[in-house]
Design a protein around this motif. Structure first.
Motif, PDB file in Angstrom:
ATOM      1  N   GLN A  99       0.828  -1.209   0.000  1.00  0.00           N
ATOM      2  CA  GLN A  99       0.000   0.000   0.000  1.00  0.00           C
ATOM      3  C   GLN A  99       0.858   1.252   0.000  1.00  0.00           C
ATOM      4  O   GLN A  99       0.561   2.229  -0.702  1.00  0.00           O
ATOM      5  CB  GLN A  99      -0.934  -0.013   1.203  1.00  0.00           C
ATOM      6  CG  GLN A  99      -2.025  -1.083   1.140  1.00  0.00           C
ATOM      7  CD  GLN A  99      -2.869  -1.131   2.391  1.00  0.00           C
ATOM      8  OE1 GLN A  99      -2.423  -0.728   3.475  1.00  0.00           O
ATOM      9  NE2 GLN A  99      -4.087  -1.623   2.274  1.00  0.00           N
ATOM     10  N   ALA A 102       2.525   2.043  -3.324  1.00  0.00           N
ATOM     11  CA  ALA A 102       1.625   2.675  -4.286  1.00  0.00           C
ATOM     12  C   ALA A 102       1.612   4.194  -4.124  1.00  0.00           C
ATOM     13  O   ALA A 102       1.289   4.922  -5.066  1.00  0.00           O
ATOM     14  CB  ALA A 102       0.216   2.111  -4.128  1.00  0.00           C
ATOM     15  N   GLY A 108      -1.189   0.641  -8.156  1.00  0.00           N
ATOM     16  CA  GLY A 108      -1.503  -0.265  -7.058  1.00  0.00           C
ATOM     17  C   GLY A 108      -1.322  -1.720  -7.431  1.00  0.00           C
ATOM     18  O   GLY A 108      -0.783  -2.513  -6.646  1.00  0.00           O
TER      19      GLY A 108
END
Length: 242
Positions: A99, A102, A108
């Motif tokens: 996460q 990203a 992502g």
């Protein structure tokens, strides 16, 4: 749920205190005192392993979007802290670092795929590292009943890793999301299925880049081997050189 966090923290502190008393706080403190400032060097050596793991993760990103080494080192450090300190079954840290990757400008799905493949390579190289250790043990002690049990465990581990790889490389996430959508109807599952399809596609594409995958596996294997240096250094400062 802050109260639950405080309760868990208090329980952890109480458990630590009990363990110290049970095993002898004096002995534990004496061992730490014997190591002295050597504990600092052992801690700093941990960053050597972190650096190798980070590079193994970094090479799995595409060259066009590959983040810098230092930002990924920070994320790797955070991921290890999550895995070590929180009850997340050693996988929560992988989710966290995917996460956060990203947020470095990586898509992502690509961040998730690079992290997933890196995690899989870590399992596979750890198995290889363990096989090497057992082989060295057999060379010094011979093949006995305990060794047979270890080989049985290695076979089980190899089967589990192969199943995990197959699930990730052959579209397992999209299939699982589709099953969840059928069982639990709702718009949120449609979005999840779309994300799972994108992740599966990225994982499959990454496995076709064999040079990067081989480089990632090499760095992860190097990191496992460097763990021996960390253990040797700790024993040296504790007065038990091997």
């Amino acid at each position: 749920m802050k109260w639950l966090t405080y309760v868990a923290l208090a329980a952890g502190v109480a458990l630590l205190a009990w363990l110290l008393l049970h095993y002898g706080a004096g002995d534990v403190l004496a061992g730490a005192a014997a190591a002295g400032w050597g504990l600092l060097w052992v801690t700093l050596f941990r960053f050597v392993n972190l650096a190798a793991d980070t590079q193994g993760w970094r090479v799995l990103f595409t060259p066009q979007t590959r983040p810098g080494f230092l930002p990924l080192l920070r994320l790797r450090w955070i991921g290890e802290a999550v895995n070590s300190l929180l009850p997340v079954a050693q996988v929560g840290g992988e989710v966290v670092r995917a996460q956060m990757a990203a947020r470095l400008g990586v898509r992502g799905a690509e961040a998730g795929a690079a992290t997933l493949v890196d995690f899989t390579l870590g399992l596979a190289t750890q198995l290889l590292y363990t096989v090497l250790a057992v082989a060295l043990l057999i060379s010094s002690r011979g093949f006995g009943a305990e060794t047979q049990a270890w080989f049985g465990g290695l076979l089980v581990a190899a089967a589990a890793i192969a199943a995990f790889w197959a699930a990730s490389a052959l579209g397992g996430f999209a299939r699982a999301a589709q099953l969840a959508r059928r069982v639990l109807r709702g718009g949120v599952w449609d979005a999840l299925t779309g994300g799972a399809h994108a992740l599966d596609a990225e994982v499959k594409a990454l496995y076709t880049r064999r040079r990067e995958v081989a480089a990632g596996a090499t760095w992860r294997m190097l990191s496992w081997l460097l763990h021996g240096g960390e253990t040797w250094l700790a024993l040296w400062f504790l007065g038990a050189p091997v």
